[in-house]
Design an enzyme around this catalytic site. Structure first.
Site, PDB file in Angstrom:
ATOM      1  N   GLU A 166       0.849  -1.194   0.000  1.00 24.97           N
ATOM      2  CA  GLU A 166       0.000   0.000   0.000  1.00 24.97           C
ATOM      3  C   GLU A 166       0.890   1.252   0.000  1.00 24.97           C
ATOM      4  O   GLU A 166       2.021   1.217   0.484  1.00 24.97           O
ATOM      5  CB  GLU A 166      -0.903  -0.071   1.251  1.00 24.97           C
ATOM      6  CG  GLU A 166      -1.877   1.043   1.462  1.00 24.97           C
ATOM      7  CD  GLU A 166      -2.900   1.246   0.344  1.00 24.97           C
ATOM      8  OE1 GLU A 166      -2.466   1.507  -0.792  1.00 24.97           O
ATOM      9  OE2 GLU A 166      -4.106   1.200   0.632  1.00 24.97           O
TER      10      GLU A 166
ATOM     11  N   ASP B 160      -4.150   5.928   5.925  1.00 21.94           N
ATOM     12  CA  ASP B 160      -4.593   7.199   6.495  1.00 21.94           C
ATOM     13  C   ASP B 160      -5.569   6.897   7.641  1.00 21.94           C
ATOM     14  O   ASP B 160      -5.155   6.714   8.778  1.00 21.94           O
ATOM     15  CB  ASP B 160      -5.223   8.019   5.360  1.00 21.94           C
ATOM     16  CG  ASP B 160      -5.749   9.376   5.782  1.00 21.94           C
ATOM     17  OD1 ASP B 160      -5.571   9.759   6.941  1.00 21.94           O
ATOM     18  OD2 ASP B 160      -6.341  10.066   4.936  1.00 21.94           O
TER      19      ASP B 160
HETATM   20  P1  5GP Z   1      -7.708   5.391   4.231  1.00 20.96           P
HETATM   21  O1  5GP Z   1      -8.836   4.472   3.897  1.00 20.96           O
HETATM   22  O2  5GP Z   1      -6.618   4.718   5.040  1.00 20.96           O
HETATM   23  O3  5GP Z   1      -8.200   6.643   4.897  1.00 20.96           O
HETATM   24  O4  5GP Z   1      -7.100   5.923   2.876  1.00 20.96           O
HETATM   25  C1  5GP Z   1      -6.275   5.151   2.101  1.00 20.96           C
HETATM   26  C2  5GP Z   1      -6.108   5.704   0.707  1.00 20.96           C
HETATM   27  O5  5GP Z   1      -6.369   7.093   0.626  1.00 20.96           O
HETATM   28  C3  5GP Z   1      -4.675   5.543   0.264  1.00 20.96           C
HETATM   29  O6  5GP Z   1      -4.458   4.323  -0.370  1.00 20.96           O
HETATM   30  C4  5GP Z   1      -4.481   6.718  -0.670  1.00 20.96           C
HETATM   31  O7  5GP Z   1      -4.871   6.364  -1.969  1.00 20.96           O
HETATM   32  C5  5GP Z   1      -5.425   7.761  -0.147  1.00 20.96           C
HETATM   33  N1  5GP Z   1      -4.730   8.751   0.714  1.00 20.96           N
HETATM   34  C6  5GP Z   1      -4.751   8.833   2.050  1.00 20.96           C
HETATM   35  N2  5GP Z   1      -3.998   9.856   2.501  1.00 20.96           N
HETATM   36  C7  5GP Z   1      -3.478  10.421   1.407  1.00 20.96           C
HETATM   37  C8  5GP Z   1      -2.583  11.537   1.202  1.00 20.96           C
HETATM   38  O8  5GP Z   1      -2.102  12.216   2.120  1.00 20.96           O
HETATM   39  N3  5GP Z   1      -2.272  11.812  -0.088  1.00 20.96           N
HETATM   40  C9  5GP Z   1      -2.746  11.115  -1.144  1.00 20.96           C
HETATM   41  N4  5GP Z   1      -2.356  11.475  -2.347  1.00 20.96           N
HETATM   42  N5  5GP Z   1      -3.586  10.061  -0.992  1.00 20.96           N
HETATM   43  C10 5GP Z   1      -3.933   9.726   0.264  1.00 20.96           C
END
Ligand code: 5GP
Length: 176
Positions: free
Chosen positions: A99, A103
């Protein structure tokens, strides 16, 4: 550095990224030496990280890709819709999910849940970046490149609305 309408500052230079990848790949190669692991790269963001990481893991292994959506622009929606399925046989395999960033942890948790239905022998996660202060789920990321603060980053595969993936370094949003 301007990506679309937002300003970003240099955050993790490519030299630091590559140095950390060398360490991670060495550790993964040791841990999986005789396990014929199946690496599942989570598209799109992890494609560059996976390409650099996997090429340094010099053990017998298989590589595949999967694609989900959850992020819209700069906000995690928390919903995961599977796009490309797991057509490879995960049953009794040692699976390592690759991954780009964890986040809230909602995406990886859903993917783990989905994958467990196929009964892998083991299932671990390697993520280039994590934002521990944003975690909403109790996620276990076995291999972490860098723990970062809860701010939006781009570059090295990570995009802002489709842009910035080709940047060689990682940049962090300038909130001023
Ligand atoms: P989660 O479900 O953990 O909140 O988000 C995961 C996905 O969100 C990651 O695989 C990524 O694609 C996107 N994401 C989360 N934080 C960031 C960030 O700071 N920058 C970018 N470009 N994508 C993020």
């Amino acid at each position: 550095m301007l990506v679309k309408d937002k300003s970003f500052n240099l955050f993790i230079p490519q030299s630091a990224i590559q140095a950390r990848i060398a360490e991670l790949s060495k550790q993964i190669a040791q841990d999986y030496a005789d396990k014929n692991p199946l690496f599942i790269t989570i598209l799109n963001g992890a494609f560059i990280f996976a390409a650099d990481l996997i090429r340094q893991i010099d053990i017998v292994s298989e590589i595949t890709f999967v694609k989900f959506t959850s992020y819209e622009s700069m906000q995690s929606t928390g919903k995961v819709d599977q796009i490309l399925g797991f057509d490879d046989d995960v049953f009794q395999r040692h699976v390592v999910l690759i991954e780009d960033i964890v986040d809230t942890g909602l995406t990886i948790s859903e993917i783990i849940q989905e994958l467990k239905r196929f009964r892998p022998a083991s299932l671990e996660v390697v993520s280039l970046l994590t934002k521990p202060s944003a975690f909403q789920k109790d996620v276990h990321v076995r291999y972490v490149g860098f723990e970062i603060e809860n701010k939006f980053v781009v570059g090295y595969g990570l995009d802002y609305d489709g842009y910035g993936r080709n940047l060689q370094d990682i940049y962090i949003v300038d909130e001023h």
